[in-house]
Design a protein around this motif. Sequence first.
Motif, mmCIF file in Angstrom:
data_model
loop_
_atom_site.group_PDB
_atom_site.id
_atom_site.type_symbol
_atom_site.label_atom_id
_atom_site.label_comp_id
_atom_site.label_asym_id
_atom_site.label_seq_id
_atom_site.Cartn_x
_atom_site.Cartn_y
_atom_site.Cartn_z
ATOM 1 N N GLN A 60 0.827 -1.202 0.000
ATOM 2 C CA GLN A 60 0.000 0.000 0.000
ATOM 3 C C GLN A 60 0.861 1.251 0.000
ATOM 4 O OE1 GLN A 60 -2.435 -0.856 3.404
ATOM 5 N NE2 GLN A 60 -3.628 -2.403 2.319
ATOM 6 N N PHE A 61 0.312 2.340 -0.498
ATOM 7 C CA PHE A 61 1.079 3.567 -0.718
ATOM 8 C C PHE A 61 1.300 4.380 0.544
ATOM 9 C CE2 PHE A 61 -0.570 3.843 -5.376
ATOM 10 C CZ PHE A 61 0.242 2.763 -5.709
ATOM 11 N N PHE A 68 3.618 8.087 -5.562
ATOM 12 C CA PHE A 68 2.925 7.252 -6.535
ATOM 13 C C PHE A 68 1.766 7.986 -7.214
ATOM 14 C CE2 PHE A 68 4.906 3.634 -4.276
ATOM 15 C CZ PHE A 68 5.312 2.879 -5.368
ATOM 16 N N ASN A 69 0.898 8.610 -6.431
ATOM 17 C CA ASN A 69 -0.332 9.177 -6.995
ATOM 18 C C ASN A 69 -0.169 10.576 -7.559
ATOM 19 O OD1 ASN A 69 -1.818 6.918 -6.482
ATOM 20 N ND2 ASN A 69 -3.344 7.910 -5.190
ATOM 21 N N SER A 109 10.606 3.708 -3.987
ATOM 22 C CA SER A 109 9.447 2.990 -4.519
ATOM 23 C C SER A 109 9.825 1.576 -4.945
ATOM 24 C CB SER A 109 8.860 3.763 -5.705
ATOM 25 O OG SER A 109 8.428 5.049 -5.295
ATOM 26 N N MET A 113 8.157 -1.860 -3.074
ATOM 27 C CA MET A 113 7.448 -2.915 -3.790
ATOM 28 C C MET A 113 8.175 -4.255 -3.676
ATOM 29 S SD MET A 113 4.597 -1.735 -4.939
ATOM 30 C CE MET A 113 4.488 -0.679 -3.493
ATOM 31 N N HIS A 155 2.685 -2.302 -10.167
ATOM 32 C CA HIS A 155 3.119 -0.937 -9.882
ATOM 33 C C HIS A 155 4.532 -0.692 -10.402
ATOM 34 C CE1 HIS A 155 -0.437 0.059 -7.693
ATOM 35 N NE2 HIS A 155 -0.225 -0.801 -6.725
ATOM 36 N N ASP A 158 4.423 -0.236 -14.163
ATOM 37 C CA ASP A 158 3.896 1.073 -14.539
ATOM 38 C C ASP A 158 4.984 2.136 -14.514
ATOM 39 O OD1 ASP A 158 1.831 3.023 -15.116
ATOM 40 O OD2 ASP A 158 1.955 3.626 -13.028
ATOM 41 N N VAL A 217 -7.069 -5.558 -11.562
ATOM 42 C CA VAL A 217 -5.665 -5.348 -11.918
ATOM 43 C C VAL A 217 -5.347 -6.039 -13.237
ATOM 44 C CG1 VAL A 217 -3.270 -5.702 -11.204
ATOM 45 C CG2 VAL A 217 -4.992 -5.054 -9.513
ATOM 46 N N HIS A 268 -6.551 1.099 -1.125
ATOM 47 C CA HIS A 268 -5.561 1.202 -0.066
ATOM 48 C C HIS A 268 -6.201 1.991 1.078
ATOM 49 C CE1 HIS A 268 -1.824 0.633 -2.880
ATOM 50 N NE2 HIS A 268 -2.633 -0.401 -2.859
ATOM 51 N N ILE A 370 -7.481 2.385 -5.757
ATOM 52 C CA ILE A 370 -6.512 2.144 -6.821
ATOM 53 C C ILE A 370 -7.250 1.855 -8.130
ATOM 54 C CG2 ILE A 370 -4.525 0.758 -7.529
ATOM 55 C CD1 ILE A 370 -4.133 2.566 -5.031
ATOM 56 N N GLN A 441 -0.287 7.220 -16.868
ATOM 57 C CA GLN A 441 -0.398 5.961 -17.606
ATOM 58 C C GLN A 441 -1.425 6.063 -18.725
ATOM 59 O OE1 GLN A 441 -3.283 2.888 -15.352
ATOM 60 N NE2 GLN A 441 -1.395 3.272 -14.204
#
Length: 487
Positions: A60-61, A68-69, A109, A113, A155, A158, A217, A268, A370, A441
């Motif tokens: 989770q972020f 990330f966002n 990041s 992950m 993730h 991406d 996903v 998340h 997400i 993206q």
Amino acid sequence: MITIKKYRLIAVAVMACGYLLSGCESFLEEAVYTEYDPAKLLQTEEGINSVLVSAYGELQFKGNNREFNHTFAEFPTDIALESGGGFEREAVLFMNFQWDESHAFFSNSWSKMYRAIRNANSLLDNIGLATSLPEQRLAELTAEARFIRAAAYFHLYDLFGPVPLITTSETLDMEPVRPSEADFSAFLTAELRAAADALPAVQDMIGKATKGAALAVLCKFYLNTKQWQLSADAADELIGLGQYGLFGAIEELFTVDNETNAEFIYTHPYLPLSGFGNTYMAHAFPPNYPVLPNWENYGAQYRTYTSFVKSFEPGDRRLRMFLTEYTTIQGQQVQLVEDEQGRPLDNARSFKYVPDPSAINAFHGNDCPIIRYADILLSKAEALNELNGPTDDALALLNDIRERAGVSLLTLDNVPTPADFRDAVLRERGWEFFSEGLRRQDLVRHGQFIGSAIARGKAAKPHHVRYPIPRRELEANQQLTQNEGYD
């Protein structure tokens, strides 16, 4: 409903109490509490869940939501920018396409992950030790670990494209190579397919993997890799579950009171606690905004381009999620979209994550979706158009989103060609998913990421569609190859 975050806090507290109350008979026989022994821990469902919670915590972020966002996904696009505070020196690199492989955001990041992947691998390597669990329950727990591992790779892909596939915690390969696009895709889709087949449709905690999350996903990975038929098929399978639907009032979707809605598929979760909260709004409040005493207003300011705000149709309910003017605590009226001469101020604020009344300082409890159902509908519409051109079925999906937003419905006369429909979908995705980490993206997939940046005067180059493999990883693994353009 309990969340992953709450479970994790309870688990940590219980473990801490156990450590404090435990004793030892002699120095040589002292128990080592920091050593992870899967042979003992993973014999029970409680032990398995403790590893799963740790893996979810890395996936989770939390702590990386800003990267990330927003930093990775919106600051290099036509939607958002940042100014002010110490964070500006980092954000400006991404707004101006000046990043390089040494930036800490990339290595942080990457590591986060891969820690999720490591924890999932450890569980998958040892879950067979839990011989007392029913077969179906063991299959569900295994599928959760496979989902976590696949979502982490999703993730990473991406950001960086194909990355080394580490599938066991017992590997002796300290310098894994990057797989081909085909091999990476085959692994990821097989993992998500297996997870979807075994996961339950509903879980006991918000944020845990479900059948719908795995299919979502899978649908998005197929979409982003332009496997159109497979993306549409995954969307159909998810829709067929009958678990999801559009939330009625779009402007209220992101409040803390509506977190358990049927539109959020893969989420998340956040809590209004230090280290566990959503810090978006602390960045969105403008200077001297009348915040509650328990809220915090950062000097680092997330702003929205005026051109994006003015691209909405008048009356679009999604416009209500923007702060376009306000009265300061001193009583001054401030405009955020244009000045008195009509010049753009690029200063509107996205209030999509409606401030949490119970927030503690910067930490709000708004969950971060997400993937939500609206994304699946638009993904299917896009895939159908790429397969067959504009059709009634594809248009109906697009109009479902527009109808909810209260804007005019389109006809096939409005989008007569595949290119017209493609552009309509991209515009709609921007209006629907701003502040959710999807814009980069989407622009990359539509081939507009670089051109859009150049039109804004940015020094964007073709290789910027992917971020660089972190320098720290290249130095540690001589077999890693850098993404094209960063050598």
